[in-house]
Design a protein around this motif. Structure first.
Motif, PDB file in Angstrom:
ATOM      1  N   ARG A 390      -0.161  -8.889  -9.389  1.00  9.32           N
ATOM      2  CA  ARG A 390      -0.564  -8.086 -10.449  1.00  9.32           C
ATOM      3  C   ARG A 390      -0.180  -6.614  -9.890  1.00  9.32           C
ATOM      4  O   ARG A 390      -0.636  -6.116  -9.037  1.00  9.32           O
ATOM      5  N   PRO A 391       0.859  -5.864 -10.801  1.00 10.99           N
ATOM      6  CA  PRO A 391       1.293  -4.497 -10.299  1.00 10.99           C
ATOM      7  C   PRO A 391       0.219  -3.479 -10.746  1.00 10.99           C
ATOM      8  O   PRO A 391       0.621  -2.810 -11.816  1.00 10.99           O
ATOM      9  N   ARG A 392      -0.819  -3.550 -10.287  1.00  9.81           N
ATOM     10  CA  ARG A 392      -1.903  -2.679 -10.886  1.00  9.81           C
ATOM     11  C   ARG A 392      -1.614  -1.006 -10.483  1.00  9.81           C
ATOM     12  O   ARG A 392      -1.982  -0.515 -11.588  1.00  9.81           O
ATOM     13  N   ALA A 393      -1.161  -0.775  -9.593  1.00 10.22           N
ATOM     14  CA  ALA A 393      -0.516   0.762  -9.271  1.00 10.22           C
ATOM     15  C   ALA A 393       0.705   1.026 -10.148  1.00 10.22           C
ATOM     16  O   ALA A 393       1.163   2.222 -10.079  1.00 10.22           O
ATOM     17  N   LYS A 394       1.153   0.058 -10.944  1.00 10.81           N
ATOM     18  CA  LYS A 394       2.272   0.558 -11.777  1.00 10.81           C
ATOM     19  C   LYS A 394       3.523   1.002 -10.790  1.00 10.81           C
ATOM     20  O   LYS A 394       3.869   0.755  -9.659  1.00 10.81           O
ATOM     21  N   THR A 395       4.323   1.931 -11.444  1.00 10.08           N
ATOM     22  CA  THR A 395       5.736   1.754 -10.934  1.00 10.08           C
ATOM     23  C   THR A 395       6.096   3.472 -10.944  1.00 10.08           C
ATOM     24  O   THR A 395       5.930   4.107 -12.136  1.00 10.08           O
ATOM     25  N   VAL A 396       6.784   3.822 -10.021  1.00 10.86           N
ATOM     26  CA  VAL A 396       7.526   5.283  -9.971  1.00 10.86           C
ATOM     27  C   VAL A 396       8.673   5.252  -9.329  1.00 10.86           C
ATOM     28  O   VAL A 396       9.181   4.393  -8.777  1.00 10.86           O
ATOM     29  N   TRP A 407       1.102  -3.124  -5.770  1.00  9.38           N
ATOM     30  CA  TRP A 407       0.692  -4.647  -6.173  1.00  9.38           C
ATOM     31  C   TRP A 407      -0.773  -5.037  -5.547  1.00  9.38           C
ATOM     32  O   TRP A 407      -1.265  -4.462  -4.765  1.00  9.38           O
ATOM     33  N   ALA A 408      -1.263  -6.095  -6.424  1.00  5.57           N
ATOM     34  CA  ALA A 408      -2.467  -6.760  -5.685  1.00  5.57           C
ATOM     35  C   ALA A 408      -2.124  -7.942  -5.523  1.00  5.57           C
ATOM     36  O   ALA A 408      -1.211  -8.665  -6.059  1.00  5.57           O
ATOM     37  N   GLY A 416      -2.699  -6.593  -0.928  1.00  6.73           N
ATOM     38  CA  GLY A 416      -1.782  -5.866  -1.615  1.00  6.73           C
ATOM     39  C   GLY A 416      -0.341  -5.507  -1.144  1.00  6.73           C
ATOM     40  O   GLY A 416      -0.250  -6.102   0.150  1.00  6.73           O
ATOM     41  N   GLY A 417       0.404  -4.739  -1.773  1.00 14.97           N
ATOM     42  CA  GLY A 417       1.699  -4.310  -1.295  1.00 14.97           C
ATOM     43  C   GLY A 417       2.389  -3.710  -2.167  1.00 14.97           C
ATOM     44  O   GLY A 417       2.032  -3.024  -3.074  1.00 14.97           O
ATOM     45  N   LEU A 418       3.611  -3.377  -1.588  1.00 15.69           N
ATOM     46  CA  LEU A 418       4.733  -2.449  -2.319  1.00 15.69           C
ATOM     47  C   LEU A 418       6.005  -3.161  -2.471  1.00 15.69           C
ATOM     48  O   LEU A 418       6.244  -4.089  -1.539  1.00 15.69           O
ATOM     49  N   SER A 419       6.722  -2.928  -3.356  1.00 20.36           N
ATOM     50  CA  SER A 419       8.254  -3.239  -3.600  1.00 20.36           C
ATOM     51  C   SER A 419       8.867  -2.213  -4.234  1.00 20.36           C
ATOM     52  O   SER A 419       8.574  -1.307  -4.529  1.00 20.36           O
ATOM     53  N   PRO A 436      -4.439  -3.423   5.277  1.00 14.74           N
ATOM     54  CA  PRO A 436      -4.681  -4.838   5.296  1.00 14.74           C
ATOM     55  C   PRO A 436      -5.978  -4.949   4.504  1.00 14.74           C
ATOM     56  O   PRO A 436      -7.002  -4.487   4.444  1.00 14.74           O
ATOM     57  N   GLY A 437      -6.000  -6.316   3.694  1.00 15.53           N
ATOM     58  CA  GLY A 437      -6.922  -6.660   2.605  1.00 15.53           C
ATOM     59  C   GLY A 437      -7.557  -5.826   1.370  1.00 15.53           C
ATOM     60  O   GLY A 437      -8.434  -6.043   1.030  1.00 15.53           O
ATOM     61  N   GLN A 438      -6.437  -4.879   1.295  1.00 13.31           N
ATOM     62  CA  GLN A 438      -6.818  -3.880   0.222  1.00 13.31           C
ATOM     63  C   GLN A 438      -5.656  -3.955  -0.830  1.00 13.31           C
ATOM     64  O   GLN A 438      -4.432  -4.057  -0.366  1.00 13.31           O
ATOM     65  N   GLN A 439      -5.936  -3.853  -2.418  1.00 15.02           N
ATOM     66  CA  GLN A 439      -4.881  -3.832  -3.156  1.00 15.02           C
ATOM     67  C   GLN A 439      -4.661  -2.528  -3.585  1.00 15.02           C
ATOM     68  O   GLN A 439      -5.550  -1.597  -3.579  1.00 15.02           O
ATOM     69  N   LEU A 440      -3.559  -2.123  -4.032  1.00 12.64           N
ATOM     70  CA  LEU A 440      -3.114  -0.970  -4.554  1.00 12.64           C
ATOM     71  C   LEU A 440      -3.630  -0.786  -5.889  1.00 12.64           C
ATOM     72  O   LEU A 440      -3.440  -1.569  -6.716  1.00 12.64           O
ATOM     73  N   CYS A 441      -4.068   0.647  -6.230  1.00 14.21           N
ATOM     74  CA  CYS A 441      -4.731   0.751  -7.516  1.00 14.21           C
ATOM     75  C   CYS A 441      -4.217   2.126  -8.110  1.00 14.21           C
ATOM     76  O   CYS A 441      -4.224   2.352  -9.183  1.00 14.21           O
TER      77      CYS A 441
END
Length: 602
Positions: A390-396, A407-408, A416-419, A436-441
């Motif tokens: 889930r790309p909760r933090a959206k895109t820039v 991402w979550a 979570g993560g980054l792409s 670690p253990g946290q999603q990006l928002c």
């Protein structure tokens, strides 16, 4: 733009986002006219869902609004009635009289907001699984009564009794999770839950002879009467009887289908339904034959020509709206997975997207024909699923020219993560669990670095009681170079880089981070939560609160209320001429009544 509080500062511009999101499909012989119908259950995000009856021969359509809720996964034809189990707000059980097209009184269990599917038990009762109470519901068709027989899982963190299965004599089978995947069997006569299978198994099929589960790509078989494992010849024979649920169309896509009375396969792909007749090589696709409803806008951005592009709140479609002439266009599904597009960014005339629930990256070229069936246009690039979905933090667009998304993690996992997409080569790189253990928002970028916020929630999981974070990410090194831990109870959200600082929504405040000194340098109190920030040029930021629009002066770090909003703003965009458009978790696109000054205009 001088507006006194209380004055109307916005105008309804349009409802350009219109799409179908079909969650359930079932065939039936319609007692009203004796003709076979394909019934589609449509989820209308931000509105009330509907059923679409499609005549399988003539192609004529009929739309029937639901009495309440946005849509439904669960459909079950039961004699002259059609049962519908809704989501996401009320978890209604609706019962439609097929002869009169009249609805019975809606039923619900107050604690539940989703009903996932229905199964007919050997006792003539109808059962359903739920969220968030992880319950098993029982419906008595004769009495039109709905009850809960209890919570399925002993693990309080399990919120989903995701699917139920009938057809097994004397039992109803349930699988769910997501904190700890489980299988349970409801003994109808004893009215108790029994252990069944092992952790990690999910049910693939169940009938009066056997139950088939799948774990790590392997099939396992159980005798339907004893629920004991079966191996050898019986299991080999049963494997041959597993019903095929998907069909290949257009040489590539695998699409779920149901069988019609003449053996045809029928289903839905995006905004079309299809019928594959016996002996035919390819199915016939036709548009769903009723008007598409206005649906909730999820994300909106502007291109260099002042045209707005956005995504639907559910259904995996995008739209285009041109304010100059009021014209609009809505796409088909942008990728194969279900869900919605969160992240959107234009680079070099191409629209890059990031979508839930498959963790997909998609690129679309608006100046070329729409061709989704051969992965031509739009084109799905490498997914970051199943680890990130889930790309909760959206895109820039990052300082390196790459397209970055926050991402979550997958269901049942905190993280979570980054792409990053290289816009030239279309190669995708990813980084898992930078905190670690946290999603990006929240995600932002300036001319040198990226910045993101994290929280402690997770897909299918309750938020944990631990500190959230703000991080500085160095793209050239692929790592976090600064990490700030917020105070306990503080939950950050949206982030925006503007005027040499990074502005972060934290509770009812806007916190200002100075990249030069690598420190937070102050806060602006709004007195209400802010869901969206927008760079407004000329040293100003538009802060969209729950009820009020505020202008933030970035030099003095002060906020001035500009006027009331129609709701809590979820997404906003500014066109090159300074006009601001926004959405409030609904179907309507709003426009501020006066353009925001463009940079350098004062």
């Amino acid at each position: 733009m001088e507006t006194r509080i209380g004055e109307t500062i916005y105008t309804e511009a349009a409802e350009p986002c219109r799409n179908f999101c079909i969650l359930g499909v079932t065939p039936l012989l319609d007692p009203k006219d004796g003709r076979e119908k394909l019934v589609l259950s449509n989820f209308a995000a931000g509105s009330v869902g509907n059923l679409v009856f499609v005549d399988t021969e003539s192609g004529e359509g009929e739309s029937i609004p639901l009495p309440g809720d946005s849509g439904a996964w669960a459909l079950l034809a039961l004699g002259d009635r059609l049962l519908v189990g809704t989501c996401p707000d009320y978890g209604y059980l609706h019962s439609l009289d097929l002869r009169t097209r009249e609805w019975a009184e809606p039923l619900r269990i107050d604690s539940e907001t989703y009903i996932w599917n229905f199964a007919l038990g050997s006792d003539g009762m109808v059962y359903g699984g739920t969220y968030p109470g992880c319950a098993l519901l029982r419906y008595d068709p004769g009495k039109h009564e709905l009850t809960s027989v209890g919570r399925v899982s002993d693990n309080a963190k399990n919120l989903y009794s995701r699917n139920v299965y009938g057809g097994v004599p004397g039992r109803i089978l349930v699988d769910g999770g997501f904190d700890e995947p489980f299988l349970r069997a409801w003994n109808i006569a004893a009215e108790t839950f029994e252990p069944f299978g092992s952790s990690g198994e999910t049910i693939r099929a169940a009938n009066e002879s056997f139950v088939c589960t799948e774990a790590d790509g392997s099939l396992r078989f159980y005798d339907a009467n004893t629920l004991q494992p079966v191996e050898g010849a019986a299991a080999d024979e049963w494997e041959l009887t597993l019903e095929e649920k998907e069909t290949v169309v257009r040489g590539r896509l695998r699409v779920r289908f149901v069988r019609l009375r003449d053996g045809s396969r029928a289903g839905v792909k995006g905004q079309d339904y299809f019928v594959l007749r016996p002996g035919a090589d390819e199915p016939v696709f036709r548009p769903i034959p009723v008007p598409a409803p206005a649906t909730r806008i999820h994300t909106v951005i502007a291109d260099g020509d002042g045209v707005l592009w956005g995504s639907s709140g559910f259904g995996q479609t995008i739209f285009r709206y041109d304010p100059r002439d009021g014209s609009s266009w809505n796409s088909g599904a942008v990728c194969d997975a279900g869900g919605e597009v969160y992240g959107m960014a234009f680079v070099g005339g191409e629209l890059f997207m990031a979508a839930y629930a498959g963790g997909d990256h998609i690129v679309y070229r608006p100046d070329e024909p729409w061709d989704p069936y051969g992965n031509v246009n739009p084109r799905t690039l490498r997914s970051v699923g199943p680890e990130l979905i889930r790309p909760r933090a959206k895109t820039v667009v990052g300082p390196d020219g790459g397209i970055w998304t926050g991402w979550a993690a997958k269901y049942g996992v905190y993280g979570g993560g980054l792409s990053r997409i290289d816009p030239a080569t279309k190669e995708v790189a990813s980084w898992y669990d930078p905190v670690p253990g946290q999603q990006l928002c929240g995600l932002a970028a300036d001319g040198e670095r990226l910045y993101f916020t994290t929280d402690t929630g997770g897909n299918g999981l309750a938020a944990r009681d631990e500190p959230c974070h703000f991080a500085v990410w160095e793209p050239s090194e692929g790592r976090v170079t600064y990490l700030h831990r917020f105070e306990p109870g503080e939950r950050p959200g949206f982030a925006l880089a503007a005027d040499s600082r990074v502005w972060v929504c934290v509770g009812t405040d806007i916190a200002a981070f100075d990249p030069a000194s690598t420190a937070f340098v102050g806060r602006i109190g709004l007195g209400e939560r802010c869901g969206c920030l927008l760079a407004a040029g000329s040293g100003r930021i538009a802060a969209f609160g729950e009820k009020t629009l505020y202008w933030i002066d970035t030099a003095t770090m002060t906020a001035e209320a500009a006027g009331p909003l129609p709701g809590h703003v979820s997404t906003a965009a500014r066109t090159p001429d300074g006009t601001v458009y926004f959405n409030c978790y609904g179907t309507k696109l709003y426009r501020l009544n006066a353009p925001v000054p463009v940079p350098g205009s004062r």
